[in-house]
Design an enzyme around this catalytic site. Sequence first.
Site, PDB file in Angstrom:
ATOM      1  CG  ASP A 214      -1.777   1.220   1.269  1.00 53.62           C
ATOM      2  OD1 ASP A 214      -1.523   2.327   0.473  1.00 53.62           O
ATOM      3  OD2 ASP A 214      -2.942   1.046   1.877  1.00 53.62           O
TER       4      ASP A 214
ATOM      5  CE1 TYR B  91      -8.153  10.586 -10.392  1.00 57.00           C
ATOM      6  CE2 TYR B  91      -9.174  12.342 -11.928  1.00 57.00           C
ATOM      7  CZ  TYR B  91      -8.397  10.883 -11.696  1.00 57.00           C
ATOM      8  OH  TYR B  91      -7.687  10.314 -12.861  1.00 57.00           O
TER       9      TYR B  91
ATOM     10  CE  LYS C  36      -4.826  11.236 -11.243  1.00 55.99           C
ATOM     11  NZ  LYS C  36      -3.744  10.233 -11.315  1.00 55.99           N
TER      12      LYS C  36
ATOM     13  CB  THR D   6      -9.926   1.333 -15.932  1.00 57.24           C
ATOM     14  OG1 THR D   6     -10.003   2.626 -15.270  1.00 57.24           O
ATOM     15  CG2 THR D   6      -8.825   1.863 -16.921  1.00 57.24           C
TER      16      THR D   6
HETATM   17  P1  NAP Z   1      -7.627   1.485 -11.911  1.00 60.93           P
HETATM   18  O1  NAP Z   1      -7.816   0.188 -12.893  1.00 60.93           O
HETATM   19  O2  NAP Z   1      -8.594   1.599 -10.781  1.00 60.93           O
HETATM   20  O3  NAP Z   1      -6.075   1.380 -11.482  1.00 60.93           O
HETATM   21  C1  NAP Z   1      -5.619   1.970 -10.281  1.00 60.93           C
HETATM   22  C2  NAP Z   1      -4.547   1.328  -9.641  1.00 60.93           C
HETATM   23  O4  NAP Z   1      -3.847   1.857  -8.548  1.00 60.93           O
HETATM   24  C3  NAP Z   1      -4.651  -0.209  -9.143  1.00 60.93           C
HETATM   25  O5  NAP Z   1      -3.570  -1.214  -9.822  1.00 60.93           O
HETATM   26  C4  NAP Z   1      -4.734  -0.100  -7.665  1.00 60.93           C
HETATM   27  O6  NAP Z   1      -4.258  -1.358  -7.203  1.00 60.93           O
HETATM   28  C5  NAP Z   1      -3.602   0.922  -7.564  1.00 60.93           C
HETATM   29  N1  NAP Z   1      -3.766   1.554  -6.130  1.00 60.93           N
HETATM   30  C6  NAP Z   1      -4.853   2.228  -5.610  1.00 60.93           C
HETATM   31  N2  NAP Z   1      -4.461   2.438  -4.430  1.00 60.93           N
HETATM   32  C7  NAP Z   1      -3.203   2.067  -4.017  1.00 60.93           C
HETATM   33  C8  NAP Z   1      -2.604   2.175  -2.898  1.00 60.93           C
HETATM   34  N3  NAP Z   1      -3.041   2.584  -1.993  1.00 60.93           N
HETATM   35  N4  NAP Z   1      -1.404   1.516  -3.026  1.00 60.93           N
HETATM   36  C9  NAP Z   1      -1.057   0.899  -4.196  1.00 60.93           C
HETATM   37  N5  NAP Z   1      -1.859   0.750  -5.052  1.00 60.93           N
HETATM   38  C10 NAP Z   1      -2.939   1.240  -5.201  1.00 60.93           C
HETATM   39  O7  NAP Z   1      -7.619   2.928 -12.523  1.00 60.93           O
HETATM   40  P2  NAP Z   1      -6.830   3.126 -13.834  1.00 60.93           P
HETATM   41  O8  NAP Z   1      -7.834   3.810 -14.674  1.00 60.93           O
HETATM   42  O9  NAP Z   1      -6.169   2.267 -14.441  1.00 60.93           O
HETATM   43  O10 NAP Z   1      -6.053   4.355 -13.111  1.00 60.93           O
HETATM   44  C11 NAP Z   1      -4.474   4.387 -13.409  1.00 60.93           C
HETATM   45  C12 NAP Z   1      -4.070   5.770 -13.252  1.00 60.93           C
HETATM   46  O11 NAP Z   1      -4.819   6.665 -14.535  1.00 60.93           O
HETATM   47  C13 NAP Z   1      -4.773   6.660 -12.063  1.00 60.93           C
HETATM   48  O12 NAP Z   1      -3.702   7.657 -11.802  1.00 60.93           O
HETATM   49  C14 NAP Z   1      -5.728   7.439 -12.608  1.00 60.93           C
HETATM   50  O13 NAP Z   1      -6.038   8.844 -12.069  1.00 60.93           O
HETATM   51  C15 NAP Z   1      -5.218   7.682 -14.314  1.00 60.93           C
HETATM   52  N6  NAP Z   1      -6.225   8.032 -15.197  1.00 60.93           N
HETATM   53  C16 NAP Z   1      -7.085   7.421 -15.705  1.00 60.93           C
HETATM   54  C17 NAP Z   1      -7.911   7.485 -16.515  1.00 60.93           C
HETATM   55  C18 NAP Z   1      -9.016   6.508 -17.040  1.00 60.93           C
HETATM   56  O14 NAP Z   1      -9.876   7.092 -17.943  1.00 60.93           O
HETATM   57  N7  NAP Z   1      -9.002   5.435 -16.801  1.00 60.93           N
HETATM   58  C19 NAP Z   1      -8.032   8.987 -17.150  1.00 60.93           C
HETATM   59  C20 NAP Z   1      -7.277   9.778 -16.448  1.00 60.93           C
HETATM   60  C21 NAP Z   1      -6.236   9.260 -15.754  1.00 60.93           C
HETATM   61  P3  NAP Z   1      -4.726  -2.060  -6.157  1.00 60.93           P
HETATM   62  O15 NAP Z   1      -6.331  -1.832  -5.758  1.00 60.93           O
HETATM   63  O16 NAP Z   1      -4.376  -3.479  -6.182  1.00 60.93           O
HETATM   64  O17 NAP Z   1      -3.705  -1.599  -4.806  1.00 60.93           O
END
Ligand code: NAP
Length: 258
Positions: free
Chosen positions: A68, A163, A167, A198
């Site tokens: 974490d 958020y 960001k 996601t």
């Molecule tokens: P996601 O599938 O929910 O992935 C989030 C990841 O963060 C998971 O692997 C989760 O793993 C990890 N995580 C969360 N809290 C954590 C903690 N306390 N310690 C360690 N790991 C942690 O979401 P995603 O869309 O792929 O997001 C990835 C990044 O892209 C994020 O920064 C998000 O803000 C950014 N983003 C995404 C989008 C989009 O449209 N998807 C758009 C803009 C930006 P565990 O739960 O296993 O810990």
Amino acid sequence: MNEPTGTLDLFRLDGKVAILTGASSGLGHRFARVLAEAGADVALAARRADRLTDLTDQYENMLAVPCDLTETGAPDGLVAATIERFGQVDIVVNNAGISRVLPAVEDDVDEFRREIEINLVAPYELARKAGKWMLDNERPGSIVNIGSVLGAVAGGRLKVPGYSAAKGGLHNLTRELASQWARKNVRCNAIAPGWFETEMNSGMFGTDGGMKYITDGALMGRPGYEGELDGALLYLVSDASSYVTGQVLFVDGGWTAV
Ligand code: NAP
């Protein structure tokens, strides 16, 4: 003058070692494979150890470091485990994150702080620890923070106080670290994605209102598809971007262009 042969080789990562957070799902799960396929050794961090093991079972050049990242010492431990296994760290991809959707007046300040912890404080701490190793060892490096379009503009109908604050902070932290480390050839950039389906946003993709928000806001009228961040990631982590630092690269179908 050098001939422009072998330009694609600039994107290869052979001999480089990367730390990637948030590798257990979504964008990070794909980034892990992109980095490994480009030749890097990759240390993977997230809390769900089984999801990381699924990847390390498939790739020899990966190490799972379940943690974490908000716990004291976790970023330090991640850097130490990476160096113990692979001997160095050249690349950091700060991708782990969470998002909460709610009006500010209904927010709980402790939950707000928790969101800032994972989205801003943990990337800072990991960049600091890895960056210090690079500076101390006089090694070039590339740090890439995964920001968001919501680090540049407000959510509008989508209410995301923690958020957007985190960001926005991460985008400017990117510029600050770049300014501190540029002369040592440690670069720091960010990718600001638009909407990619996601676990984080499956609720939005599952509703007509959510899809309308996404398609109305993106000039291209659609969300991003799997793989459409691969090029930006490889560009910024690799020598292909050797003269680029302090930048936020928007990969958003034009969301922030108007
Ligand atoms: P996601 O599938 O929910 O992935 C989030 C990841 O963060 C998971 O692997 C989760 O793993 C990890 N995580 C969360 N809290 C954590 C903690 N306390 N310690 C360690 N790991 C942690 O979401 P995603 O869309 O792929 O997001 C990835 C990044 O892209 C994020 O920064 C998000 O803000 C950014 N983003 C995404 C989008 C989009 O449209 N998807 C758009 C803009 C930006 P565990 O739960 O296993 O810990």
